[in-house]
Design a protein around this motif. Structure first.
Motif, PDB file in Angstrom:
ATOM      1  N   GLU A  13      36.578  45.632  37.630  1.00 54.26           N
ATOM      2  CA  GLU A  13      37.119  46.998  37.678  1.00 54.26           C
ATOM      3  C   GLU A  13      38.633  46.975  37.899  1.00 54.26           C
ATOM      4  O   GLU A  13      39.304  47.995  37.807  1.00 54.26           O
ATOM      5  CB  GLU A  13      36.407  47.807  38.766  1.00 54.26           C
ATOM      6  CG  GLU A  13      34.901  47.902  38.534  1.00 54.26           C
ATOM      7  CD  GLU A  13      34.136  48.556  39.690  1.00 54.26           C
ATOM      8  OE1 GLU A  13      34.747  49.312  40.465  1.00 54.26           O
ATOM      9  OE2 GLU A  13      32.927  48.295  39.817  1.00 54.26           O
ATOM     10  N   HIS A  64      35.932  45.296  43.119  1.00 57.34           N
ATOM     11  CA  HIS A  64      34.880  44.831  42.212  1.00 57.34           C
ATOM     12  C   HIS A  64      35.542  44.178  41.001  1.00 57.34           C
ATOM     13  O   HIS A  64      35.588  44.774  39.915  1.00 57.34           O
ATOM     14  CB  HIS A  64      34.023  46.013  41.751  1.00 57.34           C
ATOM     15  CG  HIS A  64      33.107  46.523  42.810  1.00 57.34           C
ATOM     16  ND1 HIS A  64      32.871  47.867  43.026  1.00 57.34           N
ATOM     17  CD2 HIS A  64      32.364  45.851  43.718  1.00 57.34           C
ATOM     18  CE1 HIS A  64      32.007  47.987  44.029  1.00 57.34           C
ATOM     19  NE2 HIS A  64      31.685  46.786  44.466  1.00 57.34           N
ATOM     20  N   HIS A  69      38.158  52.348  41.361  1.00 53.69           N
ATOM     21  CA  HIS A  69      36.914  51.776  40.810  1.00 53.69           C
ATOM     22  C   HIS A  69      36.587  52.376  39.449  1.00 53.69           C
ATOM     23  O   HIS A  69      37.088  53.439  39.094  1.00 53.69           O
ATOM     24  CB  HIS A  69      35.731  52.086  41.734  1.00 53.69           C
ATOM     25  CG  HIS A  69      35.768  51.347  43.025  1.00 53.69           C
ATOM     26  ND1 HIS A  69      34.984  50.261  43.277  1.00 53.69           N
ATOM     27  CD2 HIS A  69      36.525  51.533  44.128  1.00 53.69           C
ATOM     28  CE1 HIS A  69      35.238  49.803  44.498  1.00 53.69           C
ATOM     29  NE2 HIS A  69      36.179  50.561  45.037  1.00 53.69           N
ATOM     30  N   THR A  70      35.667  51.705  38.744  1.00 52.27           N
ATOM     31  CA  THR A  70      35.125  52.262  37.502  1.00 52.27           C
ATOM     32  C   THR A  70      33.605  52.077  37.497  1.00 52.27           C
ATOM     33  O   THR A  70      33.069  51.269  38.246  1.00 52.27           O
ATOM     34  CB  THR A  70      35.683  51.548  36.247  1.00 52.27           C
ATOM     35  OG1 THR A  70      35.367  50.150  36.330  1.00 52.27           O
ATOM     36  CG2 THR A  70      37.180  51.716  36.118  1.00 52.27           C
ATOM     37  N   ARG A  73      31.622  41.775  38.780  1.00 45.11           N
ATOM     38  CA  ARG A  73      31.942  42.607  39.936  1.00 45.11           C
ATOM     39  C   ARG A  73      32.065  41.781  41.219  1.00 45.11           C
ATOM     40  O   ARG A  73      32.726  42.189  42.157  1.00 45.11           O
ATOM     41  CB  ARG A  73      30.845  43.654  40.168  1.00 45.11           C
ATOM     42  CG  ARG A  73      30.791  44.734  39.143  1.00 45.11           C
ATOM     43  CD  ARG A  73      29.587  45.625  39.398  1.00 45.11           C
ATOM     44  NE  ARG A  73      29.872  46.732  40.288  1.00 45.11           N
ATOM     45  CZ  ARG A  73      29.349  46.911  41.483  1.00 45.11           C
ATOM     46  NH1 ARG A  73      28.517  46.044  41.990  1.00 45.11           N
ATOM     47  NH2 ARG A  73      29.647  47.978  42.198  1.00 45.11           N
ATOM     48  N   GLU A 127      36.633  56.988  41.205  1.00 48.65           N
ATOM     49  CA  GLU A 127      35.595  56.371  40.360  1.00 48.65           C
ATOM     50  C   GLU A 127      35.737  56.925  38.945  1.00 48.65           C
ATOM     51  O   GLU A 127      35.451  58.099  38.707  1.00 48.65           O
ATOM     52  CB  GLU A 127      34.198  56.686  40.894  1.00 48.65           C
ATOM     53  CG  GLU A 127      33.694  55.737  41.974  1.00 48.65           C
ATOM     54  CD  GLU A 127      33.214  54.386  41.446  1.00 48.65           C
ATOM     55  OE1 GLU A 127      33.286  54.147  40.218  1.00 48.65           O
ATOM     56  OE2 GLU A 127      32.765  53.572  42.261  1.00 48.65           O
TER      57      GLU A 127
HETATM   58 ZN    ZN Z   1      33.452  49.568  42.091  1.00 49.32          ZN
END
Ligand code: ZN
Length: 375
Positions: free
Chosen positions: A69, A66, A224-225, A111, A295
């Motif tokens: 991220e 994404h 990811h974030t 993203r 995450e």
């Molecule tokens: Zn993500």
């Protein structure tokens, strides 16, 4: 001190330079730089190296699926390279690091890829059969897809609240699912999974397929974030993972694990980690694989945070497609950056601590660290 990079280009420079720390111990690391077909200055960079004696274990770390991220992702990858690479056994362990899967999104701080596709909904084969999915998406169009330029923030705050209240009788869970599960019909909508496999998807599939063949054990971590509580990283198991969240938390000594299924997370399609997990377990049943996403939460996980996060995601999409008021643009740029790369140094400190805890736990339990020599 490891920093979140300021730009895509500086991050790429730092990543490319890290091949030196690999070549110290791994023989002949390979570097591939794949230029996107439509913009040759945007590249997916891959650093890989094979075990020098016996190919037993492969470690895959991917970032920036994404786009935006990828800033935190690149920071976490750099932390791994500086602090953990020296602890791996180069004789038995191969490496595959990717920076970033979606360079367009990283460069432009969004993203999605150049076709507005969410690549973590794109790891699918039969796109025709996906079209009917998420049939309620259009019915929430007023909330999820305002097809008009964005107005002043004062107006938009109220408009969004009003639209949420209008949709509320359908239930918060329904709104959440419809917004997040992905959809394969509206090309300028949210979480659009695409009409076909994207260039970035195909490239990563080819790279990962090529790397895993010779290894008996694989650990794959995708960074990811944006999801989950702000002050605790969530380890996300793919739907097909056999271990429960509790078993995973105990095995790896990490505080927060969820399974990406409708009960614990939400239904999604075209998820990359699930795709590779299923591919390995079906095509190579003898291989062992642990695959998961890290995450790092940002806004937080309360209901209100969920609404704010939805608003930011919707309005960023609106701005990209329909433009808008200058003040609204500035407002959203700030909110969007904070959703995926928080500026608070304390946040990054805690994110690094959580990353270390997960690397220690997962790689320790999976036997990736060199045995200590006792003299
Ligand atoms: Zn993500």
């Amino acid at each position: 001190m490891i920093e979140i990079p300021a730009t895509y280009e500086s991050s790429r420079e730092r990543f490319r330079a890290s091949s030196d720390s690999i070549s110290d111990r791994w023989a002949g690391p390979r570097f591939i730089s794949h230029s996107l077909a439509d913009s040759s200055d945007l590249t997916i960079d891959v650093l890989s190296a094979d075990a020098t004696c016996e190919k037993q274990k492969l470690l895959v770390i991917t970032t920036g699926l994404h786009g935006i991220e990828g800033y935190v992702g690149a920071g976490v990858l750099q932390l791994f390279i500086e602090e953990y690479l020296p602890r791996l056994d180069h004789e038995t362990t191969g490496l595959l690091f990717v920076h970033p899967i979606n360079p367009y999104g990283m460069k432009h701080r969004t993203r999605v890829n150049p076709n507005s596709v969410d690549l973590n909904r794109n790891f699918e084969e039969d796109f025709e059969s996906l079209k009917p999915l998420n049939s309620h998406y259009e019915s929430l169009g007023h909330l999820l897809n305002p097809a008009r330029p964005l107005r002043h923030p004062l107006y938009e705050r109220l408009a969004f609240l009003w639209n949420v209240l209008r949709a509320m009788p359908k239930g918060a869970q329904h709104i959440r699912e419809t917004a997040l599960m992905g959809q394969y019909r509206v090309h300028n909508g949210m979480y659009f999974g695409g009409f076909e496999p994207q260039e970035e998807t195909k490239f990563i599939q080819q790279v990962v397929f090529g790397a895993i063949k010779d290894y008996a054990e694989i650990v794959m971590l995708d960074i990811h974030t944006g999801y989950g509580p702000r002050w605790q990283m969530t380890l996300c198991n793919p739907p097909s993972e056999k271990m429960t969240a509790e078993e995973t938390a105990t095995r790896f000594g990490v505080p927060l694990v969820v399974g990406v299924n409708p009960e614990e997370f939400y239904t999604i399609h075209g998820d990359m980690v699930e795709y590779f997990y299923k591919m390995v377990t079906s095509q190579y049943p003898a291989k062992r694989i642990y695959a998961a996403a890290f995450e790092f939460g940002t806004y937080g996980d309360s209901m209100l945070d969920g609404v704010r996060s939805l608003r930011t995601t919707v309005y960023e999409n609106t701005l990209r497609w329909f433009g808008g008021h200058n003040i609204a643009r500035k407002w959203m740029k700030h909110k969007y950056d904070e959703l995926f790369m928080p500026s608070d140094p304390k946040w990054w400190q805690k994110a690094q601590a959580d990353a270390r805890q997960a690397f220690d736990g997962i790689l320790g339990a999976e036997g990736y660290f060199k045995a200590r020599v006792h003299r």
